[in-house]
Write a protein that holds these residues in place. Structure first.
Motif, PDB file in Angstrom:
ATOM      1  N   ALA A  85       0.797  -1.223   0.000  1.00 56.50           N
ATOM      2  CA  ALA A  85       0.000   0.000   0.000  1.00 56.50           C
ATOM      3  C   ALA A  85       0.835   1.281   0.000  1.00 56.50           C
ATOM      4  O   ALA A  85       0.291   2.354  -0.236  1.00 56.50           O
ATOM      5  N   LEU A  86       2.144   1.175   0.267  1.00 58.78           N
ATOM      6  CA  LEU A  86       2.972   2.385   0.310  1.00 58.78           C
ATOM      7  C   LEU A  86       3.076   3.017  -1.072  1.00 58.78           C
ATOM      8  O   LEU A  86       3.407   2.346  -2.047  1.00 58.78           O
ATOM      9  N   ASN A  87       2.807   4.311  -1.142  1.00 53.48           N
ATOM     10  CA  ASN A  87       2.994   5.002  -2.419  1.00 53.48           C
ATOM     11  C   ASN A  87       4.413   5.561  -2.483  1.00 53.48           C
ATOM     12  O   ASN A  87       5.181   5.461  -1.530  1.00 53.48           O
ATOM     13  N   GLU A  88       4.773   6.173  -3.606  1.00 51.33           N
ATOM     14  CA  GLU A  88       6.151   6.635  -3.811  1.00 51.33           C
ATOM     15  C   GLU A  88       6.547   7.728  -2.827  1.00 51.33           C
ATOM     16  O   GLU A  88       7.691   7.778  -2.378  1.00 51.33           O
ATOM     17  N   GLU A  89       5.614   8.609  -2.479  1.00 52.73           N
ATOM     18  CA  GLU A  89       5.928   9.683  -1.538  1.00 52.73           C
ATOM     19  C   GLU A  89       6.227   9.125  -0.147  1.00 52.73           C
ATOM     20  O   GLU A  89       7.177   9.544   0.518  1.00 52.73           O
ATOM     21  N   GLN A  91       7.272   6.072   0.505  1.00 48.42           N
ATOM     22  CA  GLN A  91       8.545   5.360   0.405  1.00 48.42           C
ATOM     23  C   GLN A  91       9.703   6.329   0.515  1.00 48.42           C
ATOM     24  O   GLN A  91      10.692   6.065   1.214  1.00 48.42           O
ATOM     25  N   SER A  92       9.613   7.457  -0.164  1.00 49.23           N
ATOM     26  CA  SER A  92      10.668   8.457  -0.140  1.00 49.23           C
ATOM     27  C   SER A  92      10.882   9.002   1.266  1.00 49.23           C
ATOM     28  O   SER A  92      12.023   9.180   1.713  1.00 49.23           O
ATOM     29  N   GLU A  93       9.786   9.266   1.979  1.00 47.69           N
ATOM     30  CA  GLU A  93       9.891   9.760   3.356  1.00 47.69           C
ATOM     31  C   GLU A  93      10.549   8.727   4.266  1.00 47.69           C
ATOM     32  O   GLU A  93      11.400   9.069   5.089  1.00 47.69           O
ATOM     33  N   LEU A  94      10.162   7.464   4.120  1.00 53.30           N
ATOM     34  CA  LEU A  94      10.754   6.411   4.938  1.00 53.30           C
ATOM     35  C   LEU A  94      12.239   6.236   4.641  1.00 53.30           C
ATOM     36  O   LEU A  94      13.046   6.027   5.555  1.00 53.30           O
ATOM     37  N   LEU A  95      12.604   6.322   3.364  1.00 53.69           N
ATOM     38  CA  LEU A  95      14.010   6.208   2.999  1.00 53.69           C
ATOM     39  C   LEU A  95      14.827   7.354   3.584  1.00 53.69           C
ATOM     40  O   LEU A  95      15.950   7.154   4.056  1.00 53.69           O
ATOM     41  N   GLU A  96      14.266   8.542   3.563  1.00 52.79           N
ATOM     42  CA  GLU A  96      14.985   9.697   4.097  1.00 52.79           C
ATOM     43  C   GLU A  96      15.162   9.582   5.615  1.00 52.79           C
ATOM     44  O   GLU A  96      16.230   9.903   6.148  1.00 52.79           O
ATOM     45  N   VAL A  97      14.148   9.110   6.308  1.00 53.89           N
ATOM     46  CA  VAL A  97      14.266   8.906   7.754  1.00 53.89           C
ATOM     47  C   VAL A  97      15.320   7.847   8.053  1.00 53.89           C
ATOM     48  O   VAL A  97      16.173   8.017   8.931  1.00 53.89           O
ATOM     49  N   MET A 144      17.799   4.341  -4.724  1.00 55.91           N
ATOM     50  CA  MET A 144      17.125   3.636  -3.639  1.00 55.91           C
ATOM     51  C   MET A 144      15.616   3.577  -3.859  1.00 55.91           C
ATOM     52  O   MET A 144      14.989   2.567  -3.547  1.00 55.91           O
ATOM     53  N   GLU A 145      15.041   4.641  -4.384  1.00 54.12           N
ATOM     54  CA  GLU A 145      13.593   4.641  -4.629  1.00 54.12           C
ATOM     55  C   GLU A 145      13.216   3.616  -5.684  1.00 54.12           C
ATOM     56  O   GLU A 145      12.179   2.953  -5.580  1.00 54.12           O
ATOM     57  N   GLU A 146      14.053   3.468  -6.686  1.00 57.15           N
ATOM     58  CA  GLU A 146      13.788   2.470  -7.720  1.00 57.15           C
ATOM     59  C   GLU A 146      13.830   1.069  -7.123  1.00 57.15           C
ATOM     60  O   GLU A 146      12.936   0.249  -7.347  1.00 57.15           O
ATOM     61  N   TYR A 147      14.878   0.781  -6.345  1.00 53.89           N
ATOM     62  CA  TYR A 147      15.011  -0.528  -5.727  1.00 53.89           C
ATOM     63  C   TYR A 147      13.938  -0.756  -4.663  1.00 53.89           C
ATOM     64  O   TYR A 147      13.394  -1.860  -4.560  1.00 53.89           O
ATOM     65  N   SER A 148      13.641   0.261  -3.870  1.00 55.93           N
ATOM     66  CA  SER A 148      12.689   0.067  -2.782  1.00 55.93           C
ATOM     67  C   SER A 148      11.291  -0.246  -3.300  1.00 55.93           C
ATOM     68  O   SER A 148      10.588  -1.081  -2.732  1.00 55.93           O
ATOM     69  N   GLY A 149      10.877   0.402  -4.370  1.00 53.07           N
ATOM     70  CA  GLY A 149       9.570   0.098  -4.939  1.00 53.07           C
ATOM     71  C   GLY A 149       9.489  -1.336  -5.417  1.00 53.07           C
ATOM     72  O   GLY A 149       8.499  -2.042  -5.165  1.00 53.07           O
ATOM     73  N   MET A 150      10.552  -1.785  -6.073  1.00 52.13           N
ATOM     74  CA  MET A 150      10.601  -3.151  -6.573  1.00 52.13           C
ATOM     75  C   MET A 150      10.617  -4.149  -5.410  1.00 52.13           C
ATOM     76  O   MET A 150       9.896  -5.146  -5.415  1.00 52.13           O
TER      77      MET A 150
END
Length: 190
Positions: A85-89, A91-97, A144-150
């Protein structure tokens, strides 16, 4: 039920993957590896309880196996749905944290993905990537966003599949828990 419980011994694979990741230097955080190994050991013991309970027709072991498997199903189903259910935004916030809170993971990411910095690379920052020599490093966030989504889609799908196999295990355990042992003395139950 014995076959289902023995299939859950795949948890040994989880322990092996964690050891492989640290052995090849992909992961240097012992905390992450420790958690993965602890989850693998926990799942191994749960599978062992189910297997012993099924072979011995032990109703108490099967009851606890069923309850713990139901709790694992609830947690795994929830986490799988959250991953999907995580959207790209988000995911980006979680990666930054995560990027700002861990130094060892940051070093591993920079070394393995050959990138420096999160969104912007400043040449005066320390970086573990090989691209630092040429000062032509890309920021890590897009990679990281590309890999994390996958990875989130893959982990969510696999987790969802295995959560439904766990609910099948709960049903099988509930169904066969109260059956008599065919090898036992028939008059012992009267």
């Amino acid at each position: 039920l014995c076959l289902f419980s023995s299939l859950q011994l795949v948890s040994l694979l989880l322990i092996g993957i964690a050891a492989w990741g640290i052995g090849f230097g992909l992961i240097s955080s012992f905390r992450v590896v420790g958690v993965v190994i602890a989850v693998g050991v926990f799942l191994f013991f749960i599978a062992l309880v189910g297997l012993i309970g099924a072979v011995k027709h032990h109703q108490v072991l099967l009851f606890f196996y069923m309850i713990i498997l139901l709790l694992v199903f609830i947690v795994q189903f929830s986490v799988s749905c959250a991953c999907l259910a995580l959207n790209e935004e988000q995911q980006s916030e979680l990666l930054e944290v995560g990027w700002s809170n861990t130094n060892s993971a940051r070093t591993d990411i920079e070394r393995n993905l050959n990138c420096c910095g999160f969104r912007v690379f400043y040449p005066n920052e320390t970086c573990a990537a090989d691209c630092l020599r040429t000062l032509h490093c890309r920021p890590c966030a897009p990679i990281m966003e590309e890999y994390s989504g996958m990875v989130l889609r893959f982990v969510g799908g696999i987790g969802l599949f295995f959560s439904f196999t766990e609910i099948l295990g709960v049903w099988l355990t509930y169904r066969y828990r109260n059956q008599k042992d065919p090898r036992a003395n028939p008059s012992a139950f009267i």
